[in-house]
Write an enzyme that holds these catalytic residues in place. Structure first.
Site, short mmCIF file in Angstrom:
data_model
loop_
_atom_site.label_atom_id
_atom_site.label_comp_id
_atom_site.label_asym_id
_atom_site.label_seq_id
_atom_site.Cartn_x
_atom_site.Cartn_y
_atom_site.Cartn_z
N PRO A 1 -4.90 15.02 16.22
CG PRO A 1 -6.34 13.95 14.75
CD PRO A 1 -5.57 13.73 16.00
CB THR B 1 -8.63 21.64 12.02
OG1 THR B 1 -8.90 20.33 11.51
CG2 THR B 1 -8.83 22.66 10.91
CG HIS C 1 -10.99 12.45 10.21
ND1 HIS C 1 -11.92 11.98 11.11
CD2 HIS C 1 -10.84 13.79 10.48
CE1 HIS C 1 -12.33 12.99 11.89
NE2 HIS C 1 -11.68 14.09 11.52
CB ALA D 1 -14.31 10.42 13.81
CG HIS D 2 -14.86 14.44 14.57
ND1 HIS D 2 -13.67 15.06 14.79
CD2 HIS D 2 -15.13 13.73 15.69
CE1 HIS D 2 -13.21 14.74 15.99
NE2 HIS D 2 -14.09 13.93 16.56
CE1 TYR E 1 -15.65 17.60 8.76
CE2 TYR E 1 -14.35 16.35 10.34
CZ TYR E 1 -14.88 17.55 9.91
OH TYR E 1 -14.64 18.70 10.60
NE ARG F 1 -10.03 11.71 16.39
CZ ARG F 1 -9.87 13.01 16.65
NH1 ARG F 1 -9.82 13.88 15.66
NH2 ARG F 1 -9.79 13.45 17.88
#
Length: 544
Positions: free
Chosen positions: A16, A18, A168, A170-171, A173, A220
């Site tokens: 994915p 963005t 999602h 991860a990251h 968020y 993820r």
């Protein structure tokens, strides 16, 4: 990956990415070309992060999937991936505190597991500085509503045609804001212990799995990363706990991110068959990071060269094209890159799908829009017989966008002006509202690449038979002379034509009006202008 009753082993997957080109949080037609370019038969693509609700946004122009409009906008994009045999998952996402007032409904504070604010940090483009509003800590009783947002987004993704979803987690968020102890400072059932911090993520997994089936769900995770200031004191324990907990659900896959890992996306932008490039040890495209997050629907998005073009250009120099067999798209793309350095041979416009051109020919001059454009190469109208029930189909989006170049002219296949205008199976029409609406995403895809698009409007006249005519009536013509049998375009089947009915003089204005009405329809569908077919013994020719 466990998908349905089979296990698939993917060596290469489109992660994915963005791209910030979904204006107003609605997926746009230019994404049809973007994703179809990156599709190979049997390959897995994961769509860019897609918001689950109006509170999930944290960047400009990211897509959502919580409204009916968004679901409908995703459908032709998904159809284009499926038309090339791809498997398509939608990554569903909530940014949590990685946001500010401008992205939130009514200018409210972003929501999170905490009320600790993020400090300023660089935007994804590596230039602009992101400023984050202090978040509002979710109350315990509000958390089930967020879980439900993920569930509804997953259901919407399936309605849009996606094969599954990736959660999602991860990251930095929202889900990871609950998972990581350097962010989560809660004292309720969703904070403190490792089990409590993982509860929110696992409730989402369970809700989504129950709604659409666990074999359609991936997740993820990035336990070892600290994106958006979301680190953990014991990432190894966190990762192992989540892996063990997820095992009982039988998910399609778990997508883990390790921050020291190198990916192709870091060093190239390769829209076409990446496995083929590896097989041939072909060069990868050099990227321009400054264009990754532009709002432009072409630049840095769908304008990277393909493997065939790259190889062709490296071998061509300025040699003549006469010995090369090229598809229309490859030929046009190379011409646009090499320009007048090339000797361009004359092509028969029907066998090659090109209006022939040479350096000395300046015949095809376009003057209708306030400028003169001597098109040296044009996509001629080519009947393809793939518009089932005479309605343009989503696979035509890819077909025409493949052949579009910036500033280039395309003329659509012959499109009938009325129900009496047909003479071949599965040709497109443009006289009903349904047909006009079906043309719109096709036209949008051409315009997204900067092309000029004409619709060829057409009446077959006597070149028809009872089966193509309303109520099995006779075809109409300027004459009642019957055509003899001839071989069909496939070179095998015979065409059998019944005697036509000679139009009365008082009926002719009605046919003229049909051409006028479909010209208006073509403009409504987004076409630039219309061209009438006066060749090959069709209706006009029978009068001429």
């Amino acid at each position: 990956m466990n998908y349905g009753n089979i296990t698939k082993h993917f060596k290469i997957v489109l992660a994915p990415l963005t791209r910030l080109r979904s204006y107003g949080n609605v997926p746009q037609p230019h994404a049809i070309l973007y994703y179809s370019q990156r599709t190979t038969k049997g390959g897995l693509l994961i769509a860019e992060a897609t918001g689950v609700s109006d509170t999930a946004q944290g960047y400009p122009d990211t897509p959502g999937i919580w409204t009916k409009e968004q679901v409908e906008a995703w459908k032709p994009i998904v159809d284009a991936v499926h038309a090339k045999g791809g498997i398509f998952f939608c990554q569903i996402w909530h940014v949590g505190r990685v946001s500010n007032y401008s992205y939130q409904p009514n200018g409210q504070a972003p929501i999170s597991s905490t009320d600790k604010p993020l400090t300023h940090q660089l935007q994804p483009n590596g230039v602009d500085v992101a400023e984050f509003a202090p978040p509002r800590r979710l109350r315990t009783e509000e958390i089930p509503r967020i879980v439900n947002d993920f569930k509804l987004a997953a259901i919407n993704a399936i309605e849009a045609g996606f094969d599954g979803v990736e959660i999602h987690g991860a990251h930095g968020y929202l889900i990871e804001q609950f998972l990581k102890d350097q962010v989560n400072d809660r004292t309720d059932a969703y904070g403190g212990s490792l089990e409590n911090r993982c509860r929110f993520a696992l409730e989402i997994v369970e809700a989504v799995s129950n709604a659409i089936g666990a074999d359609r769900v991936g997740i993820r995770l990035s336990p070892f990363a600290s994106y958006s200031q979301a680190g953990d004191s014991n990432p190894n324990a966190l990762g192992l706990y989540m892996a063990a907990a997820l095992n009982k659900y039988g998910l399609a896959y778990c997508h883990t991110v390790e921050p020291r890992m190198k990916t192709v996306g870091e060093k190239s932008e390769t829209p076409d068959n990446l496995p083929k490039r590896f097989e041939l040890n072909a060069p990868l495209n050099k990227y321009n990071r400054a264009t990754f997050y532009l709002p432009d629907p072409v630049v840095g998005y769908t304008d990277y060269p393909f493997l065939e073009t790259t190889a062709l250009l490296s071998n061509l120099g300025c040699r003549p094209f006469s010995s090369l067999l090229l598809s229309t798209f490859k030929f046009l793309h190379c011409i646009s890159l090499f320009g007048s350095c090339l000797h361009i041979p004359k092509f028969d416009c029907h066998t090659q799908g090109l209006i022939h051109a040479s350096k000395s020919l300046k015949a095809n001059v376009f003057t209708n829009f306030g400028y003169v454009n001597p098109f040296r190469i044009v996509l001629a109208p080519l009947t393809r017989m793939r518009s089932y029930d005479n309605i343009p189909r989503p696979h035509a989006i890819l077909y025409y966008s493949q052949r579009a170049t910036k500033g280039g002219l395309l003329i659509a296949e012959a499109s009938a002006v009325s129900e009496t205008g047909r003479g071949c199976p599965a040709t497109p029409d443009i006289w009903t509202k349904e047909q006009v609406e079906a043309w719109k995403p096709i036209v949008d895809a051409v315009h997204a690449k900067g092309g000029v698009f004409f619709c060829q409007i057409w009446h077959a006249g006597q070149i028809s038979n009872y089966s193509y005519q309303p109520n099995g009536q006779s075809p109409i013509s300027s004459t009642d002379k019957q055509l003899t049998f001839k071989v069909q375009k496939n070179g095998v089947d015979d065409c059998k034509y019944p005697p036509p009915r000679r139009l009365r003089a008082d009926e002719i204005p009605e046919i003229v009006n049909e051409f006028r009405v479909v010209a208006i329809n073509a403009i409504e569908a987004g076409m630039a202008i219309q061209k009438t077919n006066r060749t090959e013994n069709f209706f006009h020719f029978s009068f001429l």
